[in-house]
Design an enzyme around this catalytic site. Structure first.
Site, PDB file in Angstrom:
ATOM      1  N   ALA A  15      35.143  34.830  33.102  1.00  0.00           N
ATOM      2  CA  ALA A  15      35.152  35.901  32.103  1.00  0.00           C
ATOM      3  C   ALA A  15      36.503  36.585  31.949  1.00  0.00           C
ATOM      4  CB  ALA A  15      34.091  36.941  32.449  1.00  0.00           C
ATOM      5  N   GLY A  17      41.044  36.645  33.265  1.00  0.00           N
ATOM      6  CA  GLY A  17      42.165  36.053  33.981  1.00  0.00           C
ATOM      7  C   GLY A  17      42.337  34.560  33.763  1.00  0.00           C
ATOM      8  N   ASP A  46      26.677  36.940  41.424  1.00  0.00           N
ATOM      9  CA  ASP A  46      27.615  37.603  42.333  1.00  0.00           C
ATOM     10  C   ASP A  46      27.905  36.647  43.480  1.00  0.00           C
ATOM     11  OD1 ASP A  46      29.060  39.183  44.033  1.00  0.00           O
ATOM     12  OD2 ASP A  46      27.561  40.767  44.219  1.00  0.00           O
ATOM     13  N   TYR A 152      43.301  39.962  52.376  1.00  0.00           N
ATOM     14  CA  TYR A 152      43.507  39.079  51.226  1.00  0.00           C
ATOM     15  C   TYR A 152      44.261  37.819  51.638  1.00  0.00           C
ATOM     16  CZ  TYR A 152      44.855  37.396  46.616  1.00  0.00           C
ATOM     17  OH  TYR A 152      45.037  36.606  45.500  1.00  0.00           O
TER      18      TYR A 152
END
Length: 258
Positions: A15, A17, A46, A152
């Site tokens: 949806a 990027g 999710d 990350y």
């Protein structure tokens, strides 16, 4: 299957990027795209939720009996909480893609592509990386919630190692499923936009991800590499994670190729 038959590609994070840019690109080529995202997608799910990941195979099979390629673009970054981050970035790939293998096995030239990151070169929490690679999501989520900023990079390091480990396992390349990744540097997507809006954010990005080019990439500049790796034209790359980073890898590691 005729080589002229349009391919069907499943894209997570479709949806926005890079996922949205790839969806537009493949659709313009006349190919079929099945998008997965939290909202505004063919399948809303999710990927941080193991139960929803487990149910995706059945939901995709309701739409198509096979897929020619899976491209895992879904990812999150801080300030998203560490436990959610590791579930999306790592387990949203390493748990999900093996579940989708039967759909790929039904295609004639199946491919799988995963977005890692230049951040995989940054300092990591080795315990978190090991927990991810061991498949212990509960322990990984607990560790990720503790370590903060390294979460990350750790999730992306584990992902890069998973790609190389998995690509040569039985059921993958030996069955024609060529698994590869890419490691982008800074790409101007909604995930990065808040950092680009402040001087402090831009300084932090420049320090962690130096570039030899004049500007950061647009999502559209990364798409051709993703599209090639997901295509039948890619007939021999296995387990590779090339950097698409404006020279950041070279600036960080020098001329050493390994």
């Amino acid at each position: 299957m005729s080589t002229n038959t349009p391919r069907t590609t499943l894209i997570t994070g479709a949806a926005s990027g890079m996922g949205a840019a790839l969806s537009r690109h493949l659709t313009a080529l006349g190919e079929r795209v099945i998008g997965v995202d939290l909202s505004n997608a063919d399948i809303c799910a999710d990927l941080a939720d193991p139960v929803q990941r487990a149910g995706l195979f059945a939901r995709v099979q309701q739409i198509t009996p096979s897929v020619d390629a899976v491209v895992a673009c879904a990812g999150v970054s801080p300030p998203v909480a560490g436990d959610t981050l590791v579930s999306v970035n790592y387990f949203g790939v390493a748990d999900l893609l093996p579940r989708l293998l039967p759909l790929l096995h039904r295609a004639s030239q199946p491919r799988a592509v995963v977005i890692s990151s230049l951040a995989s070169l940054h300092p990591v929490d080795t315990r978190l990386v090991e927990m991810c690679l061991d498949g212990d999501e509960f322990a990984a989520r607990e560790q990720a919630a503790k370590i903060g900023a390294q979460c990350y990079a750790s999730s992306k390091r584990a992902l890069a190692q998973w790609i190389r480990r998995t690509a040569v396992l039985p059921g993958w390349a030996d069955q024609g499923v060529l698994l590869n990744g890419i490691a982008p540097g800074i790409v101007k997507t909604p995930m990065v936009a808040p950092l680009l809006e402040t001087a402090e954010g831009r300084e932090a990005l420049a320090a962690g991800v130096p570039t030899a080019v004049r500007d950061y990439a647009s999502a559209e500049q990364i798409v051709p590499l993703l599209a090639f790796l997901a295509s039948a034209a890619n007939g021999y790359m296995v387990g590779q994670v090339p950097f698409a980073d404006g020279g950041a890898d070279v600036l960080l590691r020098g001329e050493a190729a390994l």
